[in-house]
Structures are given as C-alpha cells and as structure tokens.
Design a protein around this motif. Sequence first.
Motif, PDB file in Angstrom:
ATOM      1  N   VAL A 103       0.879  -1.164   0.000  1.00 34.08           N
ATOM      2  CA  VAL A 103       0.000   0.000   0.000  1.00 34.08           C
ATOM      3  C   VAL A 103       0.918   1.216   0.000  1.00 34.08           C
ATOM      4  O   VAL A 103       1.723   1.393   0.922  1.00 34.08           O
ATOM      5  CB  VAL A 103      -0.934   0.005   1.221  1.00 34.08           C
ATOM      6  N   VAL A 104       0.808   2.023  -1.049  1.00 29.93           N
ATOM      7  CA  VAL A 104       1.711   3.146  -1.251  1.00 29.93           C
ATOM      8  C   VAL A 104       0.941   4.446  -1.063  1.00 29.93           C
ATOM      9  O   VAL A 104       0.013   4.734  -1.821  1.00 29.93           O
ATOM     10  CB  VAL A 104       2.346   3.090  -2.658  1.00 29.93           C
TER      11      VAL A 104
ATOM     12  N   THR B 150      -0.456  11.910  -5.168  1.00 35.37           N
ATOM     13  CA  THR B 150      -0.794  11.796  -6.580  1.00 35.37           C
ATOM     14  C   THR B 150      -1.187  10.360  -6.900  1.00 35.37           C
ATOM     15  O   THR B 150      -0.451   9.423  -6.561  1.00 35.37           O
ATOM     16  CB  THR B 150       0.424  12.190  -7.451  1.00 35.37           C
ATOM     17  N   GLU B 151      -2.319  10.184  -7.547  1.00 34.79           N
ATOM     18  CA  GLU B 151      -2.769   8.854  -7.980  1.00 34.79           C
ATOM     19  C   GLU B 151      -1.728   8.275  -8.927  1.00 34.79           C
ATOM     20  O   GLU B 151      -1.248   8.965  -9.830  1.00 34.79           O
ATOM     21  CB  GLU B 151      -4.119   8.976  -8.697  1.00 34.79           C
ATOM     22  N   ARG B 152      -1.379   7.027  -8.709  1.00 38.78           N
ATOM     23  CA  ARG B 152      -0.361   6.382  -9.534  1.00 38.78           C
ATOM     24  C   ARG B 152      -0.776   4.953  -9.839  1.00 38.78           C
ATOM     25  O   ARG B 152      -1.513   4.343  -9.093  1.00 38.78           O
ATOM     26  CB  ARG B 152       0.980   6.346  -8.809  1.00 38.78           C
ATOM     27  N   GLU B 153      -0.225   4.471 -10.920  1.00 34.80           N
ATOM     28  CA  GLU B 153      -0.352   3.058 -11.272  1.00 34.80           C
ATOM     29  C   GLU B 153       0.996   2.409 -10.968  1.00 34.80           C
ATOM     30  O   GLU B 153       2.046   3.010 -11.171  1.00 34.80           O
ATOM     31  CB  GLU B 153      -0.678   2.892 -12.759  1.00 34.80           C
TER      32      GLU B 153
ATOM     33  N   HIS C 287      -2.545   2.121  -4.499  1.00 33.07           N
ATOM     34  CA  HIS C 287      -2.392   3.525  -4.132  1.00 33.07           C
ATOM     35  C   HIS C 287      -3.373   3.884  -3.027  1.00 33.07           C
ATOM     36  O   HIS C 287      -4.529   3.458  -3.045  1.00 33.07           O
ATOM     37  CB  HIS C 287      -2.640   4.424  -5.345  1.00 33.07           C
ATOM     38  N   ALA C 288      -2.909   4.662  -2.056  1.00 33.73           N
ATOM     39  CA  ALA C 288      -3.776   5.232  -1.022  1.00 33.73           C
ATOM     40  C   ALA C 288      -3.398   6.697  -0.867  1.00 33.73           C
ATOM     41  O   ALA C 288      -2.226   7.059  -0.989  1.00 33.73           O
ATOM     42  CB  ALA C 288      -3.601   4.499   0.303  1.00 33.73           C
ATOM     43  N   SER C 289      -4.390   7.522  -0.594  1.00 35.75           N
ATOM     44  CA  SER C 289      -4.115   8.945  -0.435  1.00 35.75           C
ATOM     45  C   SER C 289      -4.206   9.402   1.014  1.00 35.75           C
ATOM     46  O   SER C 289      -3.974  10.571   1.306  1.00 35.75           O
ATOM     47  CB  SER C 289      -5.070   9.769  -1.308  1.00 35.75           C
ATOM     48  N   SER C 290      -4.532   8.467   1.930  1.00 36.59           N
ATOM     49  CA  SER C 290      -4.632   8.827   3.350  1.00 36.59           C
ATOM     50  C   SER C 290      -4.408   7.591   4.210  1.00 36.59           C
ATOM     51  O   SER C 290      -4.460   6.458   3.716  1.00 36.59           O
ATOM     52  CB  SER C 290      -6.024   9.391   3.651  1.00 36.59           C
TER      53      SER C 290
END
Length: 161
Positions: free
Chosen positions: A60-61, A65-68, A76-79
């Motif tokens: 889990v990264v 910024t959304e990434r593939e 991808h996680a933003s929080s």
Amino acid sequence: MDLISVAAVADNGVIGRDDEVPWDLPEDKQQYRERVAGRPTVFGRRTYEMFSDPPGSAYVVLSRTEREYERENAYHASSVEEAVEIVESLGADRAYVLGGAGIYALFQPHLDGMVLTRVPGEYEGDTFYPEWNEDDWRLVEREEYEGFTVETWERRAERER
C-alpha cells in the motif's frame, strides 16, 4: 487490525540519509524481511520506489498523486484511512508501516505496535523517526543481536497510562 511500524533507528533518531540507510546490518535486513513476510506493508512513494524487491505480500503506497504500479499487488492510497481500508479489504489482521519519516509520523497516532531496531551510535542523516511518548507504550520484548537490538513495543491501553 493491527498497525505496526518497523524501523531501524540510530541513537540520535536518524533513520536515513540521502534516501539510504547509513549503516549496513545484513542480519537486521534478514530479520526485518522475515518479520513482514506474508503481510501487507505500507510505504510512502519514495520509500516504495527504493526497493527493487519490496518486503511483504501486498504493498500500500501513500502518495498525494494517484499512480499506477507495475506490481498487481501494489495499491495507491491517499490517506491513512484509505490505506487501512485497503489492508482490511485484503483480509489482513496486521500490516507493517515501513516508512519513510513522513509516513511514520502520519501513522504514529494510529499504531498498535512498533518494532524498532536500535542501532548504536549517532549518524549523520536527514531523515528521523518521529518522537513518541514512552509513557504511551510498553516494551514487551528486547532481542539482542551482534551490533544492534530489536525492541518490540505495544501501545498501552488508555486505562494503563
């Protein structure tokens, strides 16, 4: 689900310098990989990208910024909350938080445990493990190795503090 940070920390709190670990402890790397094997791991993007073969079963990264990612088991996680949701969706009862410094700081209030490799000496560095209140934690195990010590900490329940 338990969140546990894993880090190698020098006496002065240093965990890195120029995106590198400033010491070479092969036995620590081995115990670290064995500890997190078969479990999801959580990284910041830069830390994740430092690994050619990241440890853990799923990655889990956290990134703004959304990434593939090339690996099908990388998410991808933003929080922090989104990272926890992803780990839970994988059916895991434990995830390991593996850095960098900003990620450790974000997760610190949410951690159930810490596994800290204590590296003797002071090192020059630009990356530090976040400060934490020892009164909130209980040392449950200390393993001595040649050249370092691994400490396992558990967060105390509110009523124990």
